[in-house]
Design a protein around this motif. Structure first.
Motif, short mmCIF file in Angstrom:
data_model
loop_
_atom_site.label_atom_id
_atom_site.label_comp_id
_atom_site.label_asym_id
_atom_site.label_seq_id
_atom_site.Cartn_x
_atom_site.Cartn_y
_atom_site.Cartn_z
N LEU A 1 -9.96 25.97 -27.49
CA LEU A 1 -11.01 26.90 -27.07
C LEU A 1 -11.06 28.15 -27.94
CD1 LEU A 1 -10.67 26.81 -23.18
CD2 LEU A 1 -12.50 25.82 -24.56
N ARG A 2 -10.01 28.34 -28.77
CA ARG A 2 -9.91 29.56 -29.57
C ARG A 2 -10.14 29.33 -31.05
NH1 ARG A 2 -11.19 33.63 -26.74
NH2 ARG A 2 -9.76 34.27 -25.10
N GLU A 3 -10.54 28.10 -31.41
CA GLU A 3 -10.76 27.79 -32.82
C GLU A 3 -12.25 27.85 -33.15
OE1 GLU A 3 -8.99 23.97 -33.51
OE2 GLU A 3 -7.06 24.68 -32.70
N ARG A 4 -12.51 28.08 -34.46
CA ARG A 4 -13.89 28.01 -34.91
C ARG A 4 -14.22 26.54 -35.15
NH1 ARG A 4 -17.65 27.95 -38.95
NH2 ARG A 4 -19.36 29.42 -38.61
N SER A 5 -15.33 26.08 -34.59
CA SER A 5 -15.71 24.67 -34.73
C SER A 5 -16.50 24.45 -36.02
CB SER A 5 -16.52 24.22 -33.52
OG SER A 5 -15.69 24.18 -32.39
N ALA A 6 -16.45 23.21 -36.50
CA ALA A 6 -17.03 22.88 -37.81
C ALA A 6 -18.52 22.59 -37.72
CB ALA A 6 -16.31 21.66 -38.38
N VAL B 1 -16.63 20.63 -33.04
CA VAL B 1 -17.89 20.55 -33.79
C VAL B 1 -18.93 21.45 -33.14
CG1 VAL B 1 -17.59 18.26 -34.81
CG2 VAL B 1 -18.52 18.47 -32.49
N ARG B 2 -19.89 21.90 -33.97
CA ARG B 2 -20.86 22.89 -33.48
C ARG B 2 -22.01 22.19 -32.75
NH1 ARG B 2 -19.01 27.63 -35.43
NH2 ARG B 2 -20.86 28.86 -34.98
N VAL B 3 -21.71 21.76 -31.54
CA VAL B 3 -22.68 21.06 -30.69
C VAL B 3 -22.62 21.70 -29.30
CG1 VAL B 3 -23.37 18.86 -29.66
CG2 VAL B 3 -22.35 18.90 -31.95
N VAL B 4 -23.81 22.03 -28.78
CA VAL B 4 -23.90 22.64 -27.47
C VAL B 4 -24.95 21.90 -26.66
CG1 VAL B 4 -24.80 24.70 -26.31
CG2 VAL B 4 -23.14 24.96 -28.13
N LEU B 5 -24.69 21.73 -25.37
CA LEU B 5 -25.66 21.12 -24.46
C LEU B 5 -26.04 22.15 -23.41
CD1 LEU B 5 -27.17 18.77 -22.98
CD2 LEU B 5 -24.97 18.24 -21.88
N PHE B 6 -27.34 22.34 -23.23
CA PHE B 6 -27.84 23.20 -22.16
C PHE B 6 -28.53 22.34 -21.11
CE2 PHE B 6 -28.06 25.94 -25.96
CZ PHE B 6 -27.30 27.02 -25.53
N ASP B 7 -28.32 22.68 -19.86
CA ASP B 7 -29.12 22.04 -18.81
C ASP B 7 -29.30 23.04 -17.67
OD1 ASP B 7 -30.67 20.26 -17.54
OD2 ASP B 7 -29.05 18.92 -16.92
N HIS C 1 -18.61 29.88 -27.74
CA HIS C 1 -17.56 28.86 -27.67
C HIS C 1 -17.31 28.22 -29.03
CE1 HIS C 1 -16.49 28.58 -23.43
NE2 HIS C 1 -17.76 28.50 -23.06
N LEU C 2 -18.35 28.13 -29.85
CA LEU C 2 -18.21 27.47 -31.16
C LEU C 2 -17.40 28.34 -32.12
CD1 LEU C 2 -21.84 26.07 -31.54
CD2 LEU C 2 -19.85 24.99 -30.46
N ASP C 3 -17.26 29.61 -31.78
CA ASP C 3 -16.48 30.53 -32.62
C ASP C 3 -15.16 30.91 -31.95
OD1 ASP C 3 -18.41 30.65 -34.70
OD2 ASP C 3 -19.63 31.98 -33.46
#
Ligand code: ZN
Length: 176
Positions: free
Chosen positions: A14-19, A59-65, A149-151
């Motif tokens: 949770l604390r890493e930067r995602s690619a 990975v830099r992927v986010v889902l919104f709902d 979260h991605l950062d």
């Protein structure tokens, strides 16, 4: 397709930067699987947003709902069942305001966080096509929370005063 475990604060992922995701990765079966898992996991958790690192995928992927009748989103803005790949936020002119945020990775807590309330969100969709959306208010907060979260950033990092981070029980008492 499966419901994945949602990591909670303390997990190093949770604390890493995602690619960044490449175009060929977007079209891969692995990405389709990830999106299905995220969709099922978010629905099961009854959340409004989920970032890939919350299930241990950097990975830099986010889902919104966000439900359309959430009671916050005005102006007819909608952010339901939307996958954003390599999302980027541009802060536009407008107020900074706060909401009580919660997070599936910080169970049992609420925190008051102030964020810019007018943003543009640029991202790639599942067809690797560029998309751009503009949000005000609550939805702009939701976007920034997820993309943090991605950062490797959690909302608790942005709470300015200790008393602005409370338990769900305290929060419910305040509201009543
Ligand atoms: Zn979160």
């Amino acid at each position: 397709m499966s419901i994945r475990q949602i990591l909670t604060v303390g997990a190093p992922s949770l604390r890493e930067r995602s690619a960044e995701v490449t175009n060929s990765q977007i079209r891969s079966p692995k990405m389709r699987r990830l999106v299905k898992d995220m969709t099922e996991t978010l629905a099961h958790a009854k959340g409004i947003g989920l970032a890939a690192p919350q299930i241990g995928e950097q990975v830099r992927v986010v889902l919104f709902d966000v439900p359309e009748d959430n009671g916050y989103a005005d102006d007819g803005q909608v952010l339901s069942r939307t996958i954003c790949i390599n999302p980027e936020i541009t802060v536009l002119e407008g107020p900074v305001d706060g909401f009580w945020e919660g997070c599936l990775s910080v169970p049992g807590k609420r925190g008051f966080v102030e964020r810019p309330q007018h943003i543009r969100l640029d991202f790639l969709d599942l067809a690797a096509k560029s998309r751009s959306m503009e949000f005000h208010g609550f939805l702009s907060t939701v976007c920034q929370h997820e993309i943090d979260h991605l950062d490797g950033v959690l909302y608790i990092d942005r709470v300015k005063e200790p008393e602005l981070l409370v338990s769900d029980a305290e929060f419910d008492e305040e509201v009543e």
